[in-house]
Design an enzyme around this catalytic site. Structure first.
Site, short mmCIF file in Angstrom:
data_model
loop_
_atom_site.label_atom_id
_atom_site.label_comp_id
_atom_site.label_asym_id
_atom_site.label_seq_id
_atom_site.Cartn_x
_atom_site.Cartn_y
_atom_site.Cartn_z
N ASP A 60 0.86 -1.19 0.00
CA ASP A 60 0.00 0.00 0.00
C ASP A 60 0.89 1.23 0.00
O ASP A 60 1.25 1.76 1.05
CB ASP A 60 -0.90 -0.03 1.24
N ALA A 61 1.27 1.67 -1.21
CA ALA A 61 2.24 2.75 -1.35
C ALA A 61 1.61 3.98 -2.03
O ALA A 61 2.20 5.04 -2.02
CB ALA A 61 3.44 2.29 -2.15
N LYS A 62 0.45 3.80 -2.63
CA LYS A 62 -0.29 4.91 -3.26
C LYS A 62 0.60 5.77 -4.16
O LYS A 62 0.51 6.99 -4.15
CB LYS A 62 -0.98 5.75 -2.19
N ARG A 63 1.43 5.11 -4.96
CA ARG A 63 2.31 5.83 -5.85
C ARG A 63 1.54 6.32 -7.08
O ARG A 63 0.51 5.76 -7.44
CB ARG A 63 3.48 4.94 -6.31
N THR B 30 -0.91 -0.43 -4.49
CA THR B 30 -1.92 0.62 -4.63
C THR B 30 -1.32 1.83 -5.33
O THR B 30 -0.14 2.15 -5.15
CB THR B 30 -2.49 1.06 -3.26
#
Lengths: 294, 294
Positions: free
Chosen positions: A101-104, A129
């Site tokens: 879950d890094a939302k890059r 993510t």
């Protein structure tokens, strides 16, 4: 190589429910036995490493997947990053599906670098993510590489936090909300033939918070081929009904993720051993979601 | 401690123009003298480190600021991250203002971890780019820590890539575009007294691409206290007129950033020495923007 979505669905069938335990480790909340006074950054990273190793062992028999919160490791920069990838490898060796879950998200040329770093390693995470605010051309380097590597993605569509409403909940002149418009970008990009697995799901899924049930129903209709990653169950207040709205009638289509309620289960447990408390909480999560889907 | 915005504006006055050189290093484009055949990841990181050290020395006399693209380093995971922070420290020792272009953003509890990792170190970056799709509560941990540490932030409002239009360019029922709605969230959060520097700018700025001049004018009006970080000049096609729209009548209010056109200047130069070619390109960038603002 099987598609990520097929691997996840098979693992969920095997373990009994499509759930995921989130690892968002915070030093101050670790079991007392793992904390030291005046620990420096190196000692904190070491303690977090030990804790997460114990968590992975505790949950591996009870859930199909785990999700690592990149921020909790990036907080410690390079040493944190090194530990994160060691833990990801350990989780995969334990047979767990791993979501990072890094939302890059960036413009295409930069997204391509993130994609290589985070998706190209066979021992790295199964899925990542990503943030869709930059549109389809910012997502494509991720989806293209994921297709080659058998990996998956979850684009942020409707987040579980209160502040998301001020942007994602706004209404467009065509009647859609901003979250629905992002959903349409995701559904459209995700429907390419090479992105669809044997069970009909796209490698490009969506993050849809369990705290927005009214939106979840509309988003479920708009994104028939997307697996939803559903945070917010438990600690953030999402209920059974909220969760149900994220699934299709055939009881597939979502991954329910709980982090703090499982990870820190020992804080509210009478069990002396923290690993046992976490294992019990992971089993309970699995049973709860299995019951909701009955 | 001076506010980030005051430090940047003073440095821009000193160097003659509010410009920034972007470091987005890609191994395959490094000068031939730094590349080896069949280099493994470690050798590539080492070559990128050497190249960026040379770039920083070459540009330090010509521009007030540099911007590191986190993706180019995260591509190499922990070793890349270690080199990134060594380079940031070197840049600061050379008197450069350092922006880390990482586009981080999450729900508040996770944003707080990113904020500590990336903004709490006095030798770390002066400012960070962040993603505002999760709303104000996802940004506040960043702004709160930045206020304490004298650091700055740039939230993505209107990006320079073509695909951004499909989301950021959509029109809401109240007449605003999605980008304008994000701008309003940024302006509103950024206006707290403790966030405003001596020269009237907030620690929370905005990323506004030079490729969207019509939008830039409206966004300039909506965000009077925001410094704009303006990518897209040069390689991505932004022109002098596009750039002008991002400034206020007093010729402050924006930081024009160019990456590939300076970083790889030796590819199109007759100068034998790559550092000299880059230094010349950085000086030209400075002069171009100084001329535009005359």
């Amino acid at each position: 190589m099987n598609a990520f979505t097929d691997r996840f669905l098979a693992a969920a069938d095997d373990k009994g429910a499509p759930v995921c335990v989130g690892l968002d480790p915070v030093y101050e909340r670790l079991p007392a036995s793992l904390q030291q006074r005046a620990a420096d950054a190196g000692a904190r990273v070491h303690a977090i490493h030990s804790f997460c190793q114990g968590v992975l062992e505790a949950v591996a028999d009870h859930v199909p997947a785990v999700k690592f919160q990149a921020a909790c490791f990036e907080r410690y920069r390079a040493p944190g990053f090194a530990v994160l990838f060691e833990l990801i490898q350990q989780a995969r060796e334990l047979g767990l599906i791993v979501i990072l879950d890094a939302k890059r998200g960036d413009i295409g040329t930069s997204s391509a670098h993130y994609a290589v770093g985070l998706l190209a390693d066979p021992q790295g995470p199964d899925a990542l993510t990503v943030n869709a605010y930059l549109g389809a051309d910012g997502l494509e380097p991720f989806t293209d590489l994921a297709a080659v590597e058998g990996k998956g993605l979850f684009a942020l569509v409707r987040t579980s936090n209160p502040g998301g409403d001020a942007i994602q909940g706004l209404t467009l002149t065509d009647g859609r909300t901003v979250g629905e418009a992002v959903a349409d970008v995701v559904a459209d990009l995700g429907k390419r033939d090479t992105y669809i697995g044997d069970r009909g799901y796209s490698l490009l899924g969506a993050v849809v918070g369990a705290t927005k049930p009214a939106d979840a129903k509309s988003l479920r209709d708009r994104m028939p081929e997307q697996l939803f990653l559903v945070p917010g169950f438990g600690a953030q207040g999402g209920t059974a009904d909220d969760v149900r709205a994220c699934f299709k009638p055939d009881r597939t289509g979502a991954i329910v993720t709980a982090s703090r309620s499982v990870l820190y289960a020992y804080e509210k447990s009478d069990v002396a051993d923290w690993q046992t408390a976490i294992a019990t909480a992971a089993g309970d999560l699995n049973q709860q979601i299995a019951d909701i889907l009955k």
